[in-house]
Design a protein around this motif. Structure first.
Motif, PDB file in Angstrom:
ATOM      1  N   ALA A 172      -3.488   7.337 -14.398  1.00  0.00           N
ATOM      2  CA  ALA A 172      -4.729   8.072 -14.168  1.00  0.00           C
ATOM      3  C   ALA A 172      -5.539   7.284 -13.144  1.00  0.00           C
ATOM      4  O   ALA A 172      -5.381   6.064 -13.004  1.00  0.00           O
ATOM      5  CB  ALA A 172      -5.524   8.213 -15.469  1.00  0.00           C
ATOM      6  N   CYS A 173      -6.399   7.968 -12.453  1.00  0.00           N
ATOM      7  CA  CYS A 173      -7.220   7.342 -11.425  1.00  0.00           C
ATOM      8  C   CYS A 173      -8.147   6.297 -12.051  1.00  0.00           C
ATOM      9  O   CYS A 173      -8.817   6.572 -13.047  1.00  0.00           O
ATOM     10  CB  CYS A 173      -8.053   8.394 -10.699  1.00  0.00           C
ATOM     11  SG  CYS A 173      -9.135   7.710  -9.438  1.00  0.00           S
ATOM     12  N   ASN A 174      -8.180   5.118 -11.456  1.00  0.00           N
ATOM     13  CA  ASN A 174      -9.055   4.051 -11.950  1.00  0.00           C
ATOM     14  C   ASN A 174     -10.521   4.311 -11.607  1.00  0.00           C
ATOM     15  O   ASN A 174     -11.395   3.659 -12.154  1.00  0.00           O
ATOM     16  CB  ASN A 174      -8.638   2.701 -11.358  1.00  0.00           C
ATOM     17  CG  ASN A 174      -7.359   2.197 -11.968  1.00  0.00           C
ATOM     18  OD1 ASN A 174      -7.111   2.397 -13.146  1.00  0.00           O
ATOM     19  ND2 ASN A 174      -6.521   1.572 -11.167  1.00  0.00           N
ATOM     20  N   MET A 175     -10.775   5.269 -10.734  1.00  0.00           N
ATOM     21  CA  MET A 175     -12.143   5.592 -10.348  1.00  0.00           C
ATOM     22  C   MET A 175     -12.714   6.714 -11.215  1.00  0.00           C
ATOM     23  O   MET A 175     -13.728   6.561 -11.851  1.00  0.00           O
ATOM     24  CB  MET A 175     -12.188   6.006  -8.882  1.00  0.00           C
ATOM     25  CG  MET A 175     -13.547   6.380  -8.373  1.00  0.00           C
ATOM     26  SD  MET A 175     -14.670   5.006  -8.318  1.00  0.00           S
ATOM     27  CE  MET A 175     -13.945   4.044  -7.008  1.00  0.00           C
ATOM     28  N   CYS A 176     -12.009   7.853 -11.230  1.00  0.00           N
ATOM     29  CA  CYS A 176     -12.558   9.030 -11.917  1.00  0.00           C
ATOM     30  C   CYS A 176     -11.761   9.435 -13.152  1.00  0.00           C
ATOM     31  O   CYS A 176     -12.102  10.401 -13.814  1.00  0.00           O
ATOM     32  CB  CYS A 176     -12.653  10.198 -10.951  1.00  0.00           C
ATOM     33  SG  CYS A 176     -11.042  10.897 -10.475  1.00  0.00           S
TER      34      CYS A 176
ATOM     35  N   ALA B 120      -9.984  10.794  -4.140  1.00  0.00           N
ATOM     36  CA  ALA B 120      -9.330  10.106  -3.022  1.00  0.00           C
ATOM     37  C   ALA B 120      -9.283   8.589  -3.176  1.00  0.00           C
ATOM     38  O   ALA B 120      -8.930   7.884  -2.242  1.00  0.00           O
ATOM     39  CB  ALA B 120      -9.970  10.474  -1.687  1.00  0.00           C
ATOM     40  N   TYR B 121      -9.600   8.068  -4.357  1.00  0.00           N
ATOM     41  CA  TYR B 121      -9.509   6.625  -4.595  1.00  0.00           C
ATOM     42  C   TYR B 121      -8.046   6.210  -4.533  1.00  0.00           C
ATOM     43  O   TYR B 121      -7.169   6.892  -5.048  1.00  0.00           O
ATOM     44  CB  TYR B 121     -10.110   6.290  -5.966  1.00  0.00           C
ATOM     45  CG  TYR B 121     -10.089   4.818  -6.301  1.00  0.00           C
ATOM     46  CD1 TYR B 121     -11.019   3.955  -5.747  1.00  0.00           C
ATOM     47  CD2 TYR B 121      -9.144   4.298  -7.164  1.00  0.00           C
ATOM     48  CE1 TYR B 121     -11.014   2.610  -6.050  1.00  0.00           C
ATOM     49  CE2 TYR B 121      -9.123   2.944  -7.475  1.00  0.00           C
ATOM     50  CZ  TYR B 121     -10.063   2.108  -6.914  1.00  0.00           C
ATOM     51  OH  TYR B 121     -10.053   0.774  -7.211  1.00  0.00           O
ATOM     52  N   LEU B 122      -7.756   5.068  -3.916  1.00  0.00           N
ATOM     53  CA  LEU B 122      -6.397   4.573  -3.787  1.00  0.00           C
ATOM     54  C   LEU B 122      -6.048   3.743  -5.021  1.00  0.00           C
ATOM     55  O   LEU B 122      -6.641   2.701  -5.261  1.00  0.00           O
ATOM     56  CB  LEU B 122      -6.266   3.734  -2.515  1.00  0.00           C
ATOM     57  CG  LEU B 122      -4.852   3.434  -2.051  1.00  0.00           C
ATOM     58  CD1 LEU B 122      -4.098   4.730  -1.767  1.00  0.00           C
ATOM     59  CD2 LEU B 122      -4.880   2.588  -0.796  1.00  0.00           C
ATOM     60  N   ASN B 123      -5.091   4.214  -5.790  1.00  0.00           N
ATOM     61  CA  ASN B 123      -4.689   3.584  -7.045  1.00  0.00           C
ATOM     62  C   ASN B 123      -3.345   2.893  -6.899  1.00  0.00           C
ATOM     63  O   ASN B 123      -2.527   3.282  -6.071  1.00  0.00           O
ATOM     64  CB  ASN B 123      -4.557   4.653  -8.144  1.00  0.00           C
ATOM     65  CG  ASN B 123      -5.868   5.284  -8.485  1.00  0.00           C
ATOM     66  OD1 ASN B 123      -6.624   4.729  -9.243  1.00  0.00           O
ATOM     67  ND2 ASN B 123      -6.140   6.454  -7.912  1.00  0.00           N
TER      68      ASN B 123
ATOM     69  N   ALA C  38       0.817  -1.209   0.000  1.00  0.00           N
ATOM     70  CA  ALA C  38       0.000   0.000   0.000  1.00  0.00           C
ATOM     71  C   ALA C  38       0.852   1.261   0.000  1.00  0.00           C
ATOM     72  O   ALA C  38       0.392   2.312  -0.429  1.00  0.00           O
ATOM     73  CB  ALA C  38      -0.950   0.001   1.193  1.00  0.00           C
ATOM     74  N   ALA C  39       2.102   1.172   0.451  1.00  0.00           N
ATOM     75  CA  ALA C  39       2.978   2.342   0.459  1.00  0.00           C
ATOM     76  C   ALA C  39       3.279   2.810  -0.962  1.00  0.00           C
ATOM     77  O   ALA C  39       3.613   3.974  -1.180  1.00  0.00           O
ATOM     78  CB  ALA C  39       4.272   2.014   1.199  1.00  0.00           C
ATOM     79  N   ASP C  40       3.164   1.923  -1.921  1.00  0.00           N
ATOM     80  CA  ASP C  40       3.418   2.273  -3.312  1.00  0.00           C
ATOM     81  C   ASP C  40       2.194   2.864  -3.997  1.00  0.00           C
ATOM     82  O   ASP C  40       2.296   3.399  -5.093  1.00  0.00           O
ATOM     83  CB  ASP C  40       3.866   1.032  -4.111  1.00  0.00           C
ATOM     84  CG  ASP C  40       5.215   0.519  -3.644  1.00  0.00           C
ATOM     85  OD1 ASP C  40       5.988   1.307  -3.065  1.00  0.00           O
ATOM     86  OD2 ASP C  40       5.480  -0.670  -3.861  1.00  0.00           O
ATOM     87  N   ASP C  41       1.038   2.770  -3.382  1.00  0.00           N
ATOM     88  CA  ASP C  41      -0.193   3.267  -3.983  1.00  0.00           C
ATOM     89  C   ASP C  41      -0.268   4.784  -3.860  1.00  0.00           C
ATOM     90  O   ASP C  41       0.433   5.389  -3.058  1.00  0.00           O
ATOM     91  CB  ASP C  41      -1.415   2.654  -3.294  1.00  0.00           C
ATOM     92  CG  ASP C  41      -1.490   1.147  -3.504  1.00  0.00           C
ATOM     93  OD1 ASP C  41      -0.777   0.634  -4.384  1.00  0.00           O
ATOM     94  OD2 ASP C  41      -2.252   0.499  -2.781  1.00  0.00           O
ATOM     95  N   TRP C  42      -1.126   5.389  -4.660  1.00  0.00           N
ATOM     96  CA  TRP C  42      -1.315   6.842  -4.593  1.00  0.00           C
ATOM     97  C   TRP C  42      -2.807   7.170  -4.573  1.00  0.00           C
ATOM     98  O   TRP C  42      -3.590   6.517  -5.220  1.00  0.00           O
ATOM     99  CB  TRP C  42      -0.611   7.573  -5.731  1.00  0.00           C
ATOM    100  CG  TRP C  42      -1.055   7.179  -7.108  1.00  0.00           C
ATOM    101  CD1 TRP C  42      -0.612   6.119  -7.836  1.00  0.00           C
ATOM    102  CD2 TRP C  42      -2.039   7.829  -7.920  1.00  0.00           C
ATOM    103  NE1 TRP C  42      -1.256   6.064  -9.049  1.00  0.00           N
ATOM    104  CE2 TRP C  42      -2.128   7.106  -9.134  1.00  0.00           C
ATOM    105  CE3 TRP C  42      -2.842   8.957  -7.741  1.00  0.00           C
ATOM    106  CZ2 TRP C  42      -2.996   7.469 -10.153  1.00  0.00           C
ATOM    107  CZ3 TRP C  42      -3.701   9.315  -8.770  1.00  0.00           C
ATOM    108  CH2 TRP C  42      -3.765   8.585  -9.956  1.00  0.00           C
ATOM    109  N   ALA C  43      -3.147   8.168  -3.792  1.00  0.00           N
ATOM    110  CA  ALA C  43      -4.545   8.591  -3.673  1.00  0.00           C
ATOM    111  C   ALA C  43      -4.814   9.694  -4.690  1.00  0.00           C
ATOM    112  O   ALA C  43      -4.026  10.629  -4.842  1.00  0.00           O
ATOM    113  CB  ALA C  43      -4.833   9.099  -2.267  1.00  0.00           C
TER     114      ALA C  43
END
Length: 186
Positions: free
Chosen positions: A178-182, A169-172, A159-164
């Motif tokens: 690009a954000c997988n949510m928006c 604020a989705y955790l990618n 999770a330390a490699d992920d970015w919000a």
């Protein structure tokens, strides 16, 4: 009632009703909330691994639904009750459409797994422990001896490699540009 809210939103946000389909889709996705708890209850005792896998998939679907509900119901009211068009309404559109899509995927994965009899789980397989989280269930008979254990691999990532996402604020995952949510750029 929903149609009246859409009419009002159309007026307040100066958007044609045809451009508000994303809200209807979100409400419809919320309505697909299935009470699948009963399925997990009826999984045989010796199918503990399948039960754990089912509960994992169900948890993912419910988490997605929670985010969708927050946006489709509560954030929606901010735009419905505003005094005029909001500058960030298009951001809301993007966020809600993304949440709807993600939640739909979670439920489709759950339904697909159920249709396949949770066959993705091989309760007899030995699982690699290098890149996955091992969930094990075991039971003991009256003599205290273990009847065996079932294992399932659920991939995890650091999770330390992920970015919000700055937008929603989705955790990618780190590799996403690009954000997988928006779909907002990194």
């Amino acid at each position: 009632m929903f149609l009246l809210q859409l009419e009002k939103l159309s007026e307040v946000q100066s958007q044609p009703e045809s451009q508000l389909k994303f809200i209807i889709e979100a409400w419809q996705q919320e309505g697909t909330e299935m009470d699948l708890c009963i399925y997990g209850y009826y999984l045989p005792e010796n199918e503990q691994t399948k039960k754990q896998f089912f509960e994992y998939l169900q948890g993912e679907a419910e988490a997605g639904l929670g985010g969708l509900h927050q946006c489709a119901e509560k954030e929606f009211l901010n735009y419905l009750n505003s005094d005029g068009p909001s500058k960030d309404f298009n951001d809301f559109r993007t966020k809600l459409a993304g949440l709807t899509s993600v939640t739909r995927n979670y439920f489709e994965n759950l339904v697909r797994a159920l249709e396949n009899g949770l066959s993705d789980v091989d309760s007899q397989a030995a699982c690699s422990k290098t890149s996955s989280k091992n969930i094990a269930g075991s039971s003991k008979d009256k003599g205290g001896r273990g009847k065996g254990s079932s294992k399932i691999d659920i991939p995890i990532r650091n999770a330390a490699d992920d970015w919000a996402c700055d937008q929603c604020a989705y955790l990618n995952v780190r590799s996403a540009t690009a954000c997988n949510m928006c779909h907002h750029g990194r």
